[in-house]
Design a protein around this motif. Structure first.
Motif, PDB file in Angstrom:
ATOM      1  N   PRO A   1      77.149  -5.196  20.088  1.00 32.34           N
ATOM      2  CA  PRO A   1      76.796  -5.835  21.377  1.00 32.34           C
ATOM      3  C   PRO A   1      77.389  -5.260  22.622  1.00 32.34           C
ATOM      4  CG  PRO A   1      78.163  -7.286  20.410  1.00 32.34           C
ATOM      5  CD  PRO A   1      78.291  -5.916  19.752  1.00 32.34           C
TER       6      PRO A   1
ATOM      7  N   GLU B   1      76.199  -4.630  25.464  1.00 30.26           N
ATOM      8  CA  GLU B   1      76.172  -5.391  26.800  1.00 30.26           C
ATOM      9  C   GLU B   1      77.090  -6.362  27.126  1.00 30.26           C
ATOM     10  OE1 GLU B   1      72.365  -3.520  25.010  1.00 30.26           O
ATOM     11  OE2 GLU B   1      73.488  -4.893  24.364  1.00 30.26           O
ATOM     12  N   GLN B   2      77.636  -6.982  26.100  1.00 31.67           N
ATOM     13  CA  GLN B   2      78.655  -7.765  26.228  1.00 31.67           C
ATOM     14  C   GLN B   2      80.046  -7.408  26.271  1.00 31.67           C
ATOM     15  OE1 GLN B   2      76.771  -9.619  23.297  1.00 31.67           O
ATOM     16  NE2 GLN B   2      74.736  -9.895  24.748  1.00 31.67           N
TER      17      GLN B   2
END
Length: 168
Positions: A141, A143-144
């Motif tokens: 993930p 993006e996080q």
């Protein structure tokens, strides 16, 4: 969209395979590029044959220098991954934007010897190992994640699937 540059000395086999695989499985999230410190001038015919057998469009693949991607007009890279031990040990250009870096060394299929069956197996093995690593990468993930978390995850991924030595 995250830009990723795969580096190898010759930019004829492993980095070309990685570019192709990531552009397919990471479409919409990632754009992959490949380059070499001492490009061979053309992709390895075994690499192109394998990619063609997997239904890749071969028209964009070429062996190119990493200098193209260090230029001011080049797309900014978010991640840089070396896929051969030689490139991992070389002094790389200064990449704008301080991309996360990692080493994903796998044996060079172009250095394999033997008959056609042996060569095909060497390239299929490299393709499978790179596919495994790229699959792990695209499942992150990112993006996080922080840059440090991404770099740590990328380094961890480099230890899977037939990892060779080299700087980590």
């Amino acid at each position: 969209m995250q830009n990723i540059l795969f580096l190898c000395t010759g930019n004829s086999a492993r980095s070309i395979l990685a570019e192709a695989i990531l552009n397919r499985v990471g479409a919409g999230r990632f754009t992959a590029f490949s380059a070499g410190s001492q490009p061979k001038g053309e992709p390895n015919p075994w690499a192109l044959g394998l990619l063609q057998s997997q239904q890749f469009d071969l028209s964009d693949f070429r062996s190119k220098s990493w200098d193209e991607f260090a230029a001011e007009t080049a797309p900014q890279m978010h991640h840089i991954i070396t896929v051969c031990d030689n490139a991992a040990g070389e002094a790389c250009p200064i990449w704008p934007g301080k991309p996360a870096t990692a080493h994903w060394g796998i044996p060079d299929p172009a250095a394999a010897s033997g008959d056609d069956k042996d060569m095909k197996l060497a390239f299929l093995t490299a393709y499978a190992q790179m596919s495994d690593r790229i699959g792990r990468f695209v499942s992150l993930p990112i993006e996080q994640m922080s840059r440090q978390e991404i770099a740590a995850s990328m380094a961890d991924i480099g230890s899977f699937s037939g990892a060779t030595g080299g700087p980590r």
